[in-house]
Design a protein around this motif. Structure first.
Motif, PDB file in Angstrom:
ATOM      1  N   PRO A  56       0.664  -1.035   0.031  1.00  0.00           N
ATOM      2  CA  PRO A  56      -0.127   0.211   0.298  1.00  0.00           C
ATOM      3  C   PRO A  56       0.555   1.298   0.287  1.00  0.00           C
ATOM      4  O   PRO A  56       0.139   2.245  -0.596  1.00  0.00           O
ATOM      5  N   PHE A  57       2.180   1.572   0.509  1.00  0.00           N
ATOM      6  CA  PHE A  57       2.876   2.307   0.243  1.00  0.00           C
ATOM      7  C   PHE A  57       3.501   2.388  -1.014  1.00  0.00           C
ATOM      8  O   PHE A  57       3.897   3.450  -1.363  1.00  0.00           O
ATOM      9  N   GLY A  58       3.399   1.539  -1.801  1.00  0.00           N
ATOM     10  CA  GLY A  58       3.678   1.589  -2.927  1.00  0.00           C
ATOM     11  C   GLY A  58       5.505   1.066  -3.561  1.00  0.00           C
ATOM     12  O   GLY A  58       5.383   1.834  -4.776  1.00  0.00           O
ATOM     13  N   LEU A  59       5.721   0.731  -2.159  1.00  0.00           N
ATOM     14  CA  LEU A  59       7.222  -0.216  -2.807  1.00  0.00           C
ATOM     15  C   LEU A  59       7.235  -1.505  -3.176  1.00  0.00           C
ATOM     16  O   LEU A  59       6.320  -2.192  -2.855  1.00  0.00           O
ATOM     17  N   THR A  60       8.247  -1.916  -3.837  1.00  0.00           N
ATOM     18  CA  THR A  60       8.224  -3.367  -4.804  1.00  0.00           C
ATOM     19  C   THR A  60       8.636  -3.940  -2.870  1.00  0.00           C
ATOM     20  O   THR A  60       8.153  -3.538  -1.968  1.00  0.00           O
ATOM     21  N   ASP A  61       8.539  -5.470  -4.100  1.00  0.00           N
ATOM     22  CA  ASP A  61       9.277  -6.541  -2.982  1.00  0.00           C
ATOM     23  C   ASP A  61      10.463  -6.453  -2.077  1.00  0.00           C
ATOM     24  O   ASP A  61      10.842  -6.141  -0.915  1.00  0.00           O
ATOM     25  N   LYS A  62      11.970  -5.841  -3.333  1.00  0.00           N
ATOM     26  CA  LYS A  62      12.681  -5.430  -3.248  1.00  0.00           C
ATOM     27  C   LYS A  62      12.370  -4.444  -1.925  1.00  0.00           C
ATOM     28  O   LYS A  62      13.136  -4.528  -0.878  1.00  0.00           O
ATOM     29  N   GLU A  63      12.200  -3.186  -1.782  1.00  0.00           N
ATOM     30  CA  GLU A  63      12.388  -2.172  -1.761  1.00  0.00           C
ATOM     31  C   GLU A  63      11.810  -2.166  -0.062  1.00  0.00           C
ATOM     32  O   GLU A  63      11.789  -1.222   1.024  1.00  0.00           O
ATOM     33  N   GLY A  64      10.433  -2.603   0.013  1.00  0.00           N
ATOM     34  CA  GLY A  64       9.417  -4.061   1.125  1.00  0.00           C
ATOM     35  C   GLY A  64      11.028  -4.062   2.281  1.00  0.00           C
ATOM     36  O   GLY A  64      10.894  -3.776   3.645  1.00  0.00           O
ATOM     37  N   ASN A  65      11.645  -5.265   1.485  1.00  0.00           N
ATOM     38  CA  ASN A  65      12.896  -5.865   1.847  1.00  0.00           C
ATOM     39  C   ASN A  65      13.504  -4.814   2.434  1.00  0.00           C
ATOM     40  O   ASN A  65      14.002  -5.272   3.915  1.00  0.00           O
ATOM     41  N   ASP A  66      13.907  -4.377   1.860  1.00  0.00           N
ATOM     42  CA  ASP A  66      15.166  -3.300   2.582  1.00  0.00           C
ATOM     43  C   ASP A  66      15.044  -2.136   4.065  1.00  0.00           C
ATOM     44  O   ASP A  66      14.878  -1.996   4.868  1.00  0.00           O
ATOM     45  N   MET A  67      12.678  -2.120   3.763  1.00  0.00           N
ATOM     46  CA  MET A  67      12.780  -1.020   4.854  1.00  0.00           C
ATOM     47  C   MET A  67      12.400  -1.406   5.783  1.00  0.00           C
ATOM     48  O   MET A  67      12.634  -1.348   6.525  1.00  0.00           O
TER      49      MET A  67
END
Length: 190
Positions: free
Chosen positions: A46-57
């Motif tokens: 829902p924050f518009g992050l890709t799986d990689k960006e989400g994992n990094d976050m």
């Protein structure tokens, strides 16, 4: 009796806590209603992050997610205290990384969870939890992740699934929706 408990999203409301942190860090206003519609463990979509960006976050935010003011689910602490007072053995089995294990144990003690240091297991992946759970010969085990519970279905253990949006498709496990009801549920399955 011997009771085993997962921690994150079983005893404490970690995903929702992380969701609020994401809103703050990303300067977003994603609604709680949108959060409740996420049908997977990961919360980044829902924050518009890709799986990689989400994992990094997630990895960048672990300290804040794990050790700030994440609330236990209502009645979770009191329910486990009641089990401890009745002389049941309580085991905690979490996939939290090894480097966070001792702080997690201390943090949970501060929240009031009854913890015997020798019965607190951490530093393993979800698939590695299975060996620990089997070795402990638990009577009851409670987790939120279907993959963990499905690997235990042939074991002589009563399994409960903590109700979460991402596990709704699983219908063959006992479902826990409220910690206040737990004592009645276990009496019916003992």
């Amino acid at each position: 009796m011997r009771f085993g408990f997962d921690i994150d999203d079983t005893l404490i409301n970690l995903r929702e806590h992380a969701f609020h942190i994401y809103n703050k860090k990303l300067n977003k206003q994603v609604s709680l209603e949108q959060f409740k519609l996420i049908d997977r463990v990961e919360i980044h979509e829902p924050f518009g992050l890709t799986d990689k960006e989400g994992n990094d976050m997630w990895n960048r935010s672990l300290e804040e997610i794990y050790f700030t003011n994440c609330p236990p689910y209502p009645d979770a602490v009191e329910t486990l205290q009641e089990l401890a007072k009745a002389d049941h053995e309580i085991y905690y089995i979490t996939a939290r990384p090894k480097e966070h294990g001792e702080r997690t144990k201390k943090w949970m003690k501060n929240l009031g969870f009854p913890i015997d240091d020798a019965r607190f297991y951490y530093g393993m992946k979800d698939n590695e939890k299975i060996h620990t759970i089997k070795t402990l010969h638990l009577d009851f085990y409670i987790d939120d992740k279907p993959a963990v519970l499905q690997t235990l279905e042939q074991e002589p253990i009563t399994l409960f699934m903590m109700d979460q949006p991402y596990n709704q498709s699983i219908t063959h496990h006992h479902r826990l929706t409220n910690w206040k009801d737990f004592m009645n549920l276990i009496e019916n399955h003992a």
